[in-house]
Design a protein around this motif. Structure first.
Motif, short mmCIF file in Angstrom:
data_model
loop_
_atom_site.label_atom_id
_atom_site.label_comp_id
_atom_site.label_asym_id
_atom_site.label_seq_id
_atom_site.Cartn_x
_atom_site.Cartn_y
_atom_site.Cartn_z
N PHE A 1 100.88 -26.03 -102.28
CA PHE A 1 99.81 -26.98 -101.46
C PHE A 1 98.76 -26.44 -101.50
CE2 PHE A 1 104.86 -26.70 -100.17
CZ PHE A 1 104.75 -27.44 -100.31
N VAL A 2 97.32 -27.68 -101.47
CA VAL A 2 96.06 -27.47 -100.69
C VAL A 2 96.05 -26.74 -99.82
CG1 VAL A 2 94.90 -28.95 -100.48
CG2 VAL A 2 96.35 -29.99 -101.76
N GLN A 3 95.85 -26.35 -98.46
CA GLN A 3 95.96 -25.35 -98.08
C GLN A 3 96.37 -24.41 -98.91
OE1 GLN A 3 98.21 -27.54 -97.59
NE2 GLN A 3 99.89 -26.87 -95.99
N ASP A 4 97.26 -23.73 -99.47
CA ASP A 4 98.26 -22.73 -99.41
C ASP A 4 97.04 -21.97 -99.94
OD1 ASP A 4 99.23 -22.92 -97.24
OD2 ASP A 4 101.45 -23.20 -98.50
N ARG A 5 97.47 -20.56 -100.35
CA ARG A 5 96.59 -19.70 -101.72
C ARG A 5 98.24 -19.27 -102.56
NH1 ARG A 5 91.29 -20.49 -101.29
NH2 ARG A 5 90.99 -22.10 -98.96
N LEU A 6 97.75 -19.21 -103.84
CA LEU A 6 98.40 -18.95 -104.66
C LEU A 6 98.07 -17.50 -105.21
CD1 LEU A 6 100.94 -19.73 -106.96
CD2 LEU A 6 99.03 -19.43 -108.48
N VAL A 7 99.10 -16.44 -104.93
CA VAL A 7 98.99 -15.15 -105.11
C VAL A 7 98.67 -14.34 -106.17
CG1 VAL A 7 99.34 -12.71 -103.98
CG2 VAL A 7 99.07 -14.61 -102.59
N VAL A 8 97.93 -13.68 -106.79
CA VAL A 8 98.32 -13.32 -108.47
C VAL A 8 98.14 -12.07 -108.41
CG1 VAL A 8 97.26 -13.39 -110.97
CG2 VAL A 8 97.25 -15.58 -109.45
N HIS A 9 99.10 -11.09 -108.91
CA HIS A 9 99.19 -9.85 -109.05
C HIS A 9 98.68 -9.41 -110.00
CE1 HIS A 9 100.71 -5.54 -107.92
NE2 HIS A 9 100.45 -5.40 -109.18
N CYS A 10 97.73 -8.07 -110.26
CA CYS A 10 96.92 -7.66 -111.36
C CYS A 10 97.79 -6.39 -111.57
CB CYS A 10 95.68 -8.53 -111.29
SG CYS A 10 95.29 -9.95 -111.25
N GLY A 11 98.91 -5.72 -112.21
CA GLY A 11 98.90 -4.54 -112.35
C GLY A 11 97.31 -4.15 -112.72
N HIS A 12 96.49 -4.08 -112.35
CA HIS A 12 94.81 -3.24 -113.52
C HIS A 12 94.32 -2.66 -112.17
CE1 HIS A 12 90.53 -3.79 -114.27
NE2 HIS A 12 91.05 -4.12 -115.69
N GLY A 13 93.55 -1.02 -111.97
CA GLY A 13 92.78 -0.78 -111.41
C GLY A 13 91.34 -0.81 -111.07
N LEU A 14 91.04 -0.62 -109.87
CA LEU A 14 89.77 -1.34 -109.70
C LEU A 14 89.20 -0.58 -108.97
CD1 LEU A 14 90.53 -4.73 -107.64
CD2 LEU A 14 89.43 -4.19 -109.92
N ALA A 15 87.92 -0.18 -109.09
CA ALA A 15 86.68 0.82 -108.56
C ALA A 15 86.60 0.49 -107.73
CB ALA A 15 85.54 1.13 -109.32
N GLY A 16 86.13 1.75 -106.45
CA GLY A 16 84.90 0.53 -105.62
C GLY A 16 83.98 -0.18 -105.77
N GLY A 17 83.46 -1.61 -104.97
CA GLY A 17 82.90 -1.79 -104.89
C GLY A 17 83.06 -3.40 -104.83
N SER A 18 81.90 -4.29 -105.26
CA SER A 18 82.49 -5.68 -105.74
C SER A 18 82.84 -5.39 -107.34
CB SER A 18 81.37 -6.25 -105.45
OG SER A 18 80.08 -6.47 -106.06
N HIS A 19 83.41 -7.12 -108.09
CA HIS A 19 83.26 -7.26 -108.98
C HIS A 19 83.78 -8.27 -109.65
CE1 HIS A 19 85.57 -2.77 -110.02
NE2 HIS A 19 85.70 -3.49 -108.23
N LEU A 20 82.97 -9.16 -110.22
CA LEU A 20 82.73 -10.81 -111.06
C LEU A 20 84.88 -10.42 -111.66
CD1 LEU A 20 81.48 -12.77 -111.65
CD2 LEU A 20 80.91 -11.87 -113.81
N ILE A 21 85.40 -10.99 -110.63
CA ILE A 21 86.11 -11.75 -110.83
C ILE A 21 86.62 -13.28 -111.37
CG2 ILE A 21 88.99 -12.52 -110.08
CD1 ILE A 21 87.55 -9.37 -110.12
N ALA A 22 86.79 -13.78 -112.56
CA ALA A 22 87.65 -15.15 -113.13
C ALA A 22 88.48 -15.56 -113.58
CB ALA A 22 86.65 -15.20 -114.53
#
Length: 138
Positions: free
Chosen positions: A74-95
């Protein structure tokens, strides 16, 4: 539409990886089966397809299996995508890249319109999920 696909709280660190909450960049709600070729990159590196799953309530569904789902994004809802990939601290460029098959519009006689989407933002996983009118797709 594209500017609301990622809110500031779109990236969340979770055990075993991270989750992205993606808003639908289209004018109408769409069946989950219309999502094709979902791919995620973090800081320019692709998350392996086997490391991706779409969270639908208590289930995790491989992106290719969305073709068999009867639910709706639905337009107002969010699709949740789980990624089994660790993240280092701080901000990340996500595409995120995917195609959206629009079943009620034709690109040619007998062929539905398929629209490519590329959504990119610098996100920080430390933002808490903000309360609002949107829900996660279930």
């Amino acid at each position: 539409m594209m500017e609301t696909a990622f809110r500031p709280d779109a990236l969340t660190a979770v055990p075993g990886g991270f989750e992205l909450r993606l808003g639908l960049p289209w004018i109408r709600s769409m069946p989950l089966s219309s999502i094709i070729g979902l791919a995620v990159e973090v800081d320019g590196g692709a998350v392996p397809p086997g490391g991706l799953a779409v969270v639908l309530g208590a289930r995790r569904v491989p992106p290719a299996a969305l073709q068999e789902e009867a639910g709706w994004w639905f337009v107002q809802d969010r699709l949740v995508v789980h990624c089994g990939h660790g993240l280092a601290g701080g901000s990340h460029l996500i595409a995120v890249d995917f195609q959206l098959l629009v079943p009620y519009l034709q690109a040619a006689p007998g062929r539905p319109l398929v629209l490519p989407f590329h959504i990119e933002a610098r996100l920080d996983p430390l933002h808490a999920v903000l309360p609002g009118a949107s829900r996660d797709v279930a």
